[in-house]
Write a protein that holds these residues in place. Structure first.
Motif, PDB file in Angstrom:
ATOM      1  N   UNK A  48       0.657  -1.316   0.016  1.00  0.00           N
ATOM      2  CA  UNK A  48       0.041   0.257   0.312  1.00  0.00           C
ATOM      3  C   UNK A  48       0.756   1.153   0.038  1.00  0.00           C
ATOM      4  N   UNK A  49       1.931   1.146   1.122  1.00  0.00           N
ATOM      5  CA  UNK A  49       2.807   2.362   0.849  1.00  0.00           C
ATOM      6  C   UNK A  49       3.659   2.741  -0.464  1.00  0.00           C
ATOM      7  N   UNK A  50       4.015   1.610  -1.131  1.00  0.00           N
ATOM      8  CA  UNK A  50       4.665   1.288  -2.417  1.00  0.00           C
ATOM      9  C   UNK A  50       3.909   2.161  -3.496  1.00  0.00           C
ATOM     10  N   UNK A  51       2.865   1.519  -3.395  1.00  0.00           N
ATOM     11  CA  UNK A  51       1.871   1.732  -4.591  1.00  0.00           C
ATOM     12  C   UNK A  51       1.316   3.215  -4.455  1.00  0.00           C
ATOM     13  N   UNK A  52       1.001   3.721  -3.349  1.00  0.00           N
ATOM     14  CA  UNK A  52       0.517   5.160  -2.977  1.00  0.00           C
ATOM     15  C   UNK A  52       1.475   5.990  -3.317  1.00  0.00           C
ATOM     16  N   UNK A  53       2.970   5.818  -2.695  1.00  0.00           N
ATOM     17  CA  UNK A  53       3.981   6.801  -3.203  1.00  0.00           C
ATOM     18  C   UNK A  53       4.208   6.895  -4.775  1.00  0.00           C
ATOM     19  N   UNK A  54       3.972   5.757  -5.345  1.00  0.00           N
ATOM     20  CA  UNK A  54       4.388   5.707  -7.061  1.00  0.00           C
ATOM     21  C   UNK A  54       3.373   6.630  -7.589  1.00  0.00           C
ATOM     22  N   UNK A  55       1.844   6.381  -7.136  1.00  0.00           N
ATOM     23  CA  UNK A  55       0.746   7.177  -7.628  1.00  0.00           C
ATOM     24  C   UNK A  55       1.149   8.674  -7.192  1.00  0.00           C
ATOM     25  N   UNK A  56       1.534   9.032  -6.214  1.00  0.00           N
ATOM     26  CA  UNK A  56       1.902  10.637  -5.867  1.00  0.00           C
ATOM     27  C   UNK A  56       2.881  10.951  -6.621  1.00  0.00           C
ATOM     28  N   UNK A  57       3.888  10.493  -6.816  1.00  0.00           N
ATOM     29  CA  UNK A  57       5.028  10.806  -7.734  1.00  0.00           C
ATOM     30  C   UNK A  57       4.519  11.069  -9.057  1.00  0.00           C
ATOM     31  N   UNK A  58       3.716  10.151  -9.530  1.00  0.00           N
ATOM     32  CA  UNK A  58       3.388  10.619 -11.069  1.00  0.00           C
ATOM     33  C   UNK A  58       2.259  11.847 -11.087  1.00  0.00           C
ATOM     34  N   UNK A  59       1.506  11.661 -10.182  1.00  0.00           N
ATOM     35  CA  UNK A  59       0.498  12.704 -10.080  1.00  0.00           C
ATOM     36  C   UNK A  59       1.107  14.236  -9.789  1.00  0.00           C
ATOM     37  N   UNK A  60       2.172  14.331  -8.883  1.00  0.00           N
ATOM     38  CA  UNK A  60       2.671  15.298  -8.775  1.00  0.00           C
ATOM     39  C   UNK A  60       3.802  16.055  -9.806  1.00  0.00           C
ATOM     40  N   UNK A  61       3.915  15.164 -10.843  1.00  0.00           N
ATOM     41  CA  UNK A  61       4.939  15.868 -11.958  1.00  0.00           C
ATOM     42  C   UNK A  61       6.271  15.633 -11.614  1.00  0.00           C
ATOM     43  N   UNK A  62       6.686  14.983 -10.321  1.00  0.00           N
ATOM     44  CA  UNK A  62       8.039  14.769  -9.998  1.00  0.00           C
ATOM     45  C   UNK A  62       8.703  13.950 -10.923  1.00  0.00           C
ATOM     46  N   UNK A  63       8.282  12.983 -11.507  1.00  0.00           N
ATOM     47  CA  UNK A  63       8.517  11.997 -12.424  1.00  0.00           C
ATOM     48  C   UNK A  63       9.158  12.649 -13.392  1.00  0.00           C
ATOM     49  N   UNK A  64       8.151  13.427 -14.087  1.00  0.00           N
ATOM     50  CA  UNK A  64       8.530  14.095 -15.366  1.00  0.00           C
ATOM     51  C   UNK A  64       9.613  15.217 -15.192  1.00  0.00           C
ATOM     52  N   UNK A  65       9.785  15.744 -14.026  1.00  0.00           N
ATOM     53  CA  UNK A  65      10.726  16.575 -13.817  1.00  0.00           C
ATOM     54  C   UNK A  65      12.096  15.845 -13.742  1.00  0.00           C
ATOM     55  N   UNK A  66      12.149  14.895 -12.952  1.00  0.00           N
ATOM     56  CA  UNK A  66      13.204  14.224 -12.704  1.00  0.00           C
ATOM     57  C   UNK A  66      13.706  13.457 -14.167  1.00  0.00           C
ATOM     58  N   UNK A  67      12.777  13.125 -15.245  1.00  0.00           N
ATOM     59  CA  UNK A  67      12.942  12.922 -16.344  1.00  0.00           C
ATOM     60  C   UNK A  67      13.726  13.860 -17.313  1.00  0.00           C
ATOM     61  N   UNK A  68      13.114  15.178 -17.259  1.00  0.00           N
ATOM     62  CA  UNK A  68      13.750  16.175 -17.753  1.00  0.00           C
ATOM     63  C   UNK A  68      15.261  16.570 -17.333  1.00  0.00           C
ATOM     64  N   UNK A  69      15.508  16.431 -15.914  1.00  0.00           N
ATOM     65  CA  UNK A  69      16.741  16.499 -15.591  1.00  0.00           C
ATOM     66  C   UNK A  69      18.046  15.467 -16.033  1.00  0.00           C
ATOM     67  N   UNK A  70      17.316  14.246 -16.174  1.00  0.00           N
ATOM     68  CA  UNK A  70      18.248  13.107 -16.514  1.00  0.00           C
ATOM     69  C   UNK A  70      18.333  13.230 -18.120  1.00  0.00           C
TER      70      UNK A  70
END
Length: 171
Positions: A48-70
């Motif tokens: 539950x913790x793992x899947x919730x954190x993953x959903x929050x990262x995707x929804x927040x745009x943090x994954x997209x920002x990290x993708x642009x950085x890398x």
């Protein structure tokens, strides 16, 4: 035809073997089911913790920002920058990684370098955190020590190898 009879055959064989050994088949099955439920209860909080954190990262745009950085770094080592979201999601969630991979293949085509690289990446890496949480949770292990760094290095090797082999074999 054989596959249709496989599961019922295995169950019948297990029941016959238990009867031959004079064991109580029903009691053994209920004990197994009880052990399975205890295992699920011990694993569910981690998932539950793992899947919730993953959903929050995707929804927040943090994954997209990290993708642009890398992206610039990955371009230099030969990994298509479009696969960065897949590389960031894959260690956490297999279903999210499949969705990202399908999106990449839909956008760029399955025969494109990006589509092929995404497909090979999906097949050559693991959902590291999911796997660790399931197996460590089932075994009652609380400290992972070197497991996570070693597994992430293996994932990185899988991502690099996928990009390399697609370039060598399919371009």
């Amino acid at each position: 035809m054989i596959t249709d009879a496989l599961i019922p055959g295995l169950l019948a064989a297990a029941a016959c073997f238990s009867l031959y050994r004079r064991e109580q088949v029903y009691d053994a099955m209920t004990k197994g089911a009880s052990d399975g439920l205890r295992l699920i209860v011990s694993i569910v909080p981690s998932l539950v913790v793992l899947l919730s954190a993953m959903a929050m990262l995707r929804a927040s745009g943090a994954l997209d920002a990290l993708a642009r950085l890398l992206s610039p770094i990955l371009e230099r080592i030969g990994i298509p920058p479009e696969t960065v979201p897949l590389m960031l999601v894959r260690p956490f969630s297999g279903s999210a990684a499949l969705a990202v991979g399908a999106e990449l293949m839909g956008r760029y085509g399955v025969d494109s370098r990006i589509g092929r690289t995404a497909a090979v990446m999906l097949g050559s890496t693991e959902t590291t955190f999911y796997t660790i949480s399931v197996y460590f949770g089932a075994a009652g292990i609380r400290r992972s020590r070197f497991t996570i760094p070693a597994a992430l290095i293996a994932d990185l090797a899988g991502f690099l190898s996928a990009a390399l082999f697609v370039r060598l074999m399919m371009d």
